[in-house]
Design a protein around this motif. Structure first.
Motif, mmCIF file in Angstrom:
data_model
loop_
_atom_site.group_PDB
_atom_site.id
_atom_site.type_symbol
_atom_site.label_atom_id
_atom_site.label_comp_id
_atom_site.label_asym_id
_atom_site.label_seq_id
_atom_site.Cartn_x
_atom_site.Cartn_y
_atom_site.Cartn_z
ATOM 1 N N UNK A 403 72.511 22.302 91.657
ATOM 2 C CA UNK A 403 71.541 22.998 91.520
ATOM 3 C C UNK A 403 70.820 22.339 91.095
ATOM 4 N N UNK A 404 69.812 21.517 91.997
ATOM 5 C CA UNK A 404 69.100 21.043 93.224
ATOM 6 C C UNK A 404 67.619 21.482 92.255
ATOM 7 N N UNK A 405 66.391 21.350 91.536
ATOM 8 C CA UNK A 405 65.297 21.514 90.962
ATOM 9 C C UNK A 405 63.892 20.602 90.824
ATOM 10 N N UNK A 406 63.312 20.864 90.682
ATOM 11 C CA UNK A 406 61.940 20.687 90.593
ATOM 12 C C UNK A 406 61.192 21.401 89.755
ATOM 13 N N UNK A 407 60.304 20.492 87.697
ATOM 14 C CA UNK A 407 60.425 21.036 86.687
ATOM 15 C C UNK A 407 58.366 20.464 86.459
ATOM 16 N N UNK A 408 57.046 21.108 87.111
ATOM 17 C CA UNK A 408 56.593 20.061 87.143
ATOM 18 C C UNK A 408 55.878 20.556 85.401
ATOM 19 N N UNK A 409 56.038 19.624 84.683
ATOM 20 C CA UNK A 409 55.602 20.150 83.601
ATOM 21 C C UNK A 409 56.231 21.285 82.714
ATOM 22 N N UNK A 410 56.907 21.254 81.433
ATOM 23 C CA UNK A 410 57.394 21.884 80.436
ATOM 24 C C UNK A 410 57.025 23.838 80.746
ATOM 25 N N UNK A 411 55.919 23.903 80.909
ATOM 26 C CA UNK A 411 55.482 25.191 80.401
ATOM 27 C C UNK A 411 55.629 26.298 81.565
ATOM 28 N N UNK A 412 55.256 25.254 83.517
ATOM 29 C CA UNK A 412 55.774 26.271 84.076
ATOM 30 C C UNK A 412 56.501 26.453 84.857
ATOM 31 N N UNK A 413 57.112 27.410 85.755
ATOM 32 C CA UNK A 413 58.282 27.744 86.471
ATOM 33 C C UNK A 413 58.780 26.658 86.773
ATOM 34 N N UNK A 414 60.395 26.807 86.985
ATOM 35 C CA UNK A 414 61.009 25.599 87.613
ATOM 36 C C UNK A 414 61.290 26.362 89.275
ATOM 37 N N UNK A 446 47.348 17.609 84.107
ATOM 38 C CA UNK A 446 47.803 16.769 84.534
ATOM 39 C C UNK A 446 49.466 16.812 84.358
ATOM 40 N N UNK A 447 50.341 16.967 85.051
ATOM 41 C CA UNK A 447 51.696 17.199 84.435
ATOM 42 C C UNK A 447 52.718 16.020 85.279
ATOM 43 N N UNK A 448 54.555 15.762 84.039
ATOM 44 C CA UNK A 448 54.807 14.488 84.549
ATOM 45 C C UNK A 448 56.010 15.792 86.056
ATOM 46 N N UNK A 449 56.122 15.673 86.992
ATOM 47 C CA UNK A 449 57.000 15.599 88.213
ATOM 48 C C UNK A 449 58.733 16.009 87.402
ATOM 49 N N UNK A 450 60.008 16.977 86.668
ATOM 50 C CA UNK A 450 60.786 16.055 86.704
ATOM 51 C C UNK A 450 61.536 16.372 87.523
ATOM 52 N N UNK A 451 63.095 16.286 88.145
ATOM 53 C CA UNK A 451 63.867 16.240 88.690
ATOM 54 C C UNK A 451 65.520 16.657 88.468
ATOM 55 N N UNK A 453 69.530 17.743 89.408
ATOM 56 C CA UNK A 453 70.491 17.996 90.441
ATOM 57 C C UNK A 453 71.405 18.509 90.207
ATOM 58 N N UNK A 454 71.809 18.870 88.848
ATOM 59 C CA UNK A 454 72.758 20.154 88.607
ATOM 60 C C UNK A 454 72.414 21.108 88.005
ATOM 61 N N UNK A 455 70.545 21.526 87.989
ATOM 62 C CA UNK A 455 70.130 22.664 86.847
ATOM 63 C C UNK A 455 70.124 22.601 85.249
ATOM 64 N N UNK A 456 70.119 20.910 84.859
ATOM 65 C CA UNK A 456 70.291 21.864 83.559
ATOM 66 C C UNK A 456 69.717 20.279 82.485
ATOM 67 N N UNK A 457 69.846 18.606 83.572
ATOM 68 C CA UNK A 457 69.928 17.439 83.409
ATOM 69 C C UNK A 457 68.922 16.798 83.893
ATOM 70 N N UNK A 458 67.506 17.123 83.472
ATOM 71 C CA UNK A 458 66.573 16.217 84.762
ATOM 72 C C UNK A 458 66.502 14.777 83.709
ATOM 73 N N UNK A 459 66.133 14.269 84.950
ATOM 74 C CA UNK A 459 65.868 12.592 85.331
ATOM 75 C C UNK A 459 64.173 12.381 85.158
ATOM 76 N N UNK A 460 63.520 11.728 84.576
ATOM 77 C CA UNK A 460 62.621 11.876 84.150
ATOM 78 C C UNK A 460 61.911 11.055 84.990
ATOM 79 N N UNK A 461 60.600 10.885 85.859
ATOM 80 C CA UNK A 461 60.122 10.259 86.635
ATOM 81 C C UNK A 461 58.538 9.553 86.340
ATOM 82 N N UNK A 462 58.607 9.310 85.187
ATOM 83 C CA UNK A 462 57.086 9.070 84.573
ATOM 84 C C UNK A 462 57.210 7.728 84.735
ATOM 85 N N UNK A 463 58.009 6.842 84.736
ATOM 86 C CA UNK A 463 58.248 5.479 85.261
ATOM 87 C C UNK A 463 57.998 4.771 85.981
ATOM 88 N N UNK A 464 58.230 6.124 88.144
ATOM 89 C CA UNK A 464 57.852 6.047 88.928
ATOM 90 C C UNK A 464 56.692 6.603 89.481
#
Length: 726
Positions: A403-414, A446-451, A453-464
């Motif tokens: 379940x590959x998804x993107x999340x644009x901040x905690x309040x926006x829809x995945x 401005x929000x953080x984009x998180x990715x 790969x499995x629909x649950x465990x988000x990989x942070x992108x802030x450091x990138x």
């Protein structure tokens, strides 16, 4: 004679030896078949067994075996008290019905009304059997005794429905018999019901009872009715997992679906039976002496109903558990998985519903190291509050784990995402929640984009550099907008340098100008309120041209801007750029047609299509006006539009520039541009053969109205429309 007989009987009694009996007890109701073994058994006329004071006839099977049935416990020596649940009495035998042995063997009567099975752990297993069980109950005992011909005479047994009994043994669980349990191993179910296809049985429950004396006759078995459930092994298998992987530190909620959902029952009995097991092998040892080490990690699980929800794989009934951390490397492991090159490890996932028998084979689950994965960049890094921006995250080692998804901040829809060849993840931004709720933001968001790969465990992108900026379109205060163009028009051949003035300009993934009906053209950022781009060549479309009141022909196109490279994110300010044809701006005549070399002659120019496509008043634009005259190749001179309305030809006035000494030609073509020299020397200028002739003045005070020697001077007003004369 009597004395001889008594002596004979005494010698027989002395030779008779009773060694053991089986079983060591039976119910108060009697009827238990008892086997007594010994030496020198012989029939002297009346073979008997005596239970306490109660005597019963016996059968001499051979010189070492006597068989008899226990009587009911009714004599004065076998009277149950109100609280008694068992009574022990001596059991002796007689060959002649008179003299009994004194072996000291004992037989225990017990009350089956106080005996019960209460719990079975586990409460089920595969039809093939071999499941070890712990049976708990009340007043349990084992009346086994000795061996016969090398075989233990087992008294405590488990009885599974109509299947054969299996041996059991007592398992101490406390200081009293009431806290004891019995252990046995489930036999193969030989009574499995028929049925094929959808009607085939997958569960076969049956009562599990106990006997203490090895018999399953009426009255010797418990009658508690606690069920033990067999299941069909082919139906007990895993069909799929969701998700397919998770990080090495664990914590992922895993949903396991079975081949047949009817087996989703907890058969753990008195213990928890639903478990997940994660198994993998490691190569350990030293070089040349390697071996495979199997690692099992078992965690609690639960039965769940997914109800078609995406988070658990859009299924229904399933087994759910939380993935444990990947075990750390062993000291003797040859290739630790925590090296920098490690990017994953596959383990087999199996489940059990009885705490013991796991599915066969399992399904792979992939651990990945979220500290090793690589994200290079995110493009674009911003988009409108309305969403719909196509985003690409570029990196390495991306793989779909369910379940590959993107999340644009905690309040926006995945949102859903896809993976392209393990190097990029693509998704489309959702509308910002402020926009969705019709809330006007005070600034860009401005929000953080998180990715994931499995629909649950988000990989942070802030450091990138994974930040993403939402901005408002067509808002002159806080958003992106276009206010005006400098110049607001140019020739249809394109190439006009256009200064776009507005607000919110930036480059978050591609800065472009879009002239209506044409392909976008690149733009360069000057500052937050100023970008530059060149007008593209106008695509021919005669029907889009409009004639103005003075005979000019123009095609007005809207010019919009995108700062993230995507056309859906264009402004919609409606500011127009006016294309004109070569014939649409033309010079027909001038007055006067000449003047002194030092310049300064006011020249009236007649023609069509004259507009002042000015550039505004900014430090980077030398001349704010757009309307100019050019005499030959000399510098542009400003012009003033003299005709503001009405029909007929337009006219403008400009002053002739001085003719430098090196210029030998004295007759120069007069051209007009609406937007100054933009593009420089390009098609913005008219191309007509109307010339202005320079002459040498008679004196230094020539006012520009003198004529060359021998010329005839005719004077007319500035609005004269007659023939052209010098």
């Amino acid at each position: 004679m009597a004395a001889w007989r008594q002596e004979l009987l005494s010698s027989v009694a002395l030779a008779l030896v009773v060694a053991s009996l089986f079983p060591l007890g039976g119910p108060f109701t009697g009827g238990t078949a008892v086997t007594v073994t010994g030496i020198a058994f012989q029939d002297l006329g009346d073979v008997k067994c005596r239970f306490g004071e109660d005597e019963v006839q016996a059968l001499l099977a051979n010189e070492t075996t006597i068989e008899c049935a226990s009587p009911g416990c009714t004599s004065p020596t076998c009277v149950r008290g109100q609280e008694e649940t068992h009574v022990t009495v001596p059991l002796e035998v007689s060959m002649n019905g008179v003299t009994f042995t004194g072996s000291g063997l004992q037989f225990t009567y017990y009350d089956m009304r106080y005996v019960a099975v209460s719990h079975i752990t586990p409460a089920g297993g595969p039809a093939a059997g071999a499941t070890p069980l712990l049976v708990r109950g009340h007043a349990l005992r084992d009346l086994s005794s000795g061996t016969a011909m090398g075989v233990r005479l087992q008294g405590l047994k488990c009885k599974f429905g109509e299947n054969d009994m299996v041996h059991a043994y007592l398992w101490a669980m406390g200081d009293s018999r009431d806290k004891a349990g019995a252990r046995c191993i489930a036999p193969t179910d030989l009574t499995w019901p028929g049925g094929v296809g959808a009607n085939a049985s997958v569960l076969h429950p049956m009562p599990l009872e106990l006997t203490f004396n090895g018999y399953d006759t009426v009255g010797t078995l418990t009658s508690s009715g606690v069920p033990y459930t067999y299941y069909a092994p082919p139906a007990f298998n895993t069909s799929r997992l969701h998700p397919l992987g998770g990080p090495i530190h664990g914590g992922t909620v895993l949903t396991v679906y079975l081949t047949d959902a009817r087996l989703l029952v907890d058969l753990g009995g008195d213990a928890h039976g639903v478990l997940c097991r994660f198994t993998h092998t490691r190569t350990v040892g030293v070089l040349g002496f390697e071996r495979q080490h199997v690692v099992h990690e078992v965690v609690n699980a639960s039965l769940t109903d997914c109800r078609g929800q995406r988070t658990c794989g859009a299924g229904w009934g399933a087994v759910s558990c939380r993935v444990p951390p990947l075990p750390p490397p062993l000291d003797t492991q040859l290739s630790p998985q925590y090296e920098s090159s490690f990017d994953g490890r596959d383990v087999n996932v199996e489940v059990t519903v009885n705490g013991f028998d796991f599915t066969d084979g399992g399904l792979p689950f992939r651990y990945y190291d979220d500290t090793v994965w690589k994200l290079h960049r995110i493009e674009p890094s911003g988009g409108p509050l309305t969403g719909n921006t196509s985003l690409v995250a570029r990196g390495l080692r991306f793989s779909s784990l369910g379940d590959v998804r993107c999340r644009f901040g905690p309040l926006n829809e995945e949102v859903n995402a896809t993976i392209d060849e393990e190097q990029s993840i693509r998704c489309v931004s959702p509308a910002h929640w402020l926009h969705a709720d019709n809330v006007v933001p005070l600034s860009s968001q401005r929000v953080e984009v998180e990715l994931t790969l499995n629909g649950q465990d988000y990989l942070p992108t802030r450091q990138f550099g994974g930040g993403y900026t939402y901005y408002k379109l067509d808002d002159t205060q806080i958003g992106l907008s276009v206010a005006r163009l400098e110049p607001p028009g140019g020739p249809e051949q394109g190439g006009t340098l256009v200064r776009v003035r507005g607000t919110g300009f930036d480059d978050v993934g591609g800065l472009f100008c879009k002239f209506g009906g044409e392909s976008p053209v690149p733009a360069s950022l000057v500052d937050r309120e100023h970008v530059r781009c060149y007008s593209p060549q106008r695509t021919p479309n005669a029907s889009s041209y409009v004639d103005d009141a003075f005979g000019g022909t123009y095609d007005e196109r809207t010019v919009e801007v995108t700062i993230n490279g995507q056309m859906h994110a264009l402004t919609s300010s409606g500011v127009r750029f006016a294309y004109h044809t070569d014939a649409g701006v033309a010079v027909s005549r001038i007055y006067p047609r000449g003047g002194p070399r030092q310049g300064g002659t006011p020249v009236t120019v007649w023609g069509v299509g004259f507009r002042d496509l000015g550039h505004g008043r900014h430090t980077d634009v030398p001349t704010a006006a757009g309307l100019h005259c050019r005499f030959g190749g000399l510098e542009l001179v400003p012009a003033t539009l003299a005709t503001e309305g009405g029909g007929g030809p337009q006219r403008l006035v400009c002053a002739s520039p001085g003719l430098p000494a090196p210029v030998s030609s004295t007759s120069l073509v007069v051209r007009v541009t609406n937007n100054a020299d933009n593009p420089p020397g390009g098609p913005a200028l008219t191309d007509d053969d109307v010339a202005f002739t320079y002459y040498d003045s008679f004196n230094g005070n020539d006012d520009g109205r003198s004529t060359p020697y021998g010329a005839t001077l005719l004077t007319h007003g500035s609005d004269w429309t007659g023939g052209d004369v010098l």
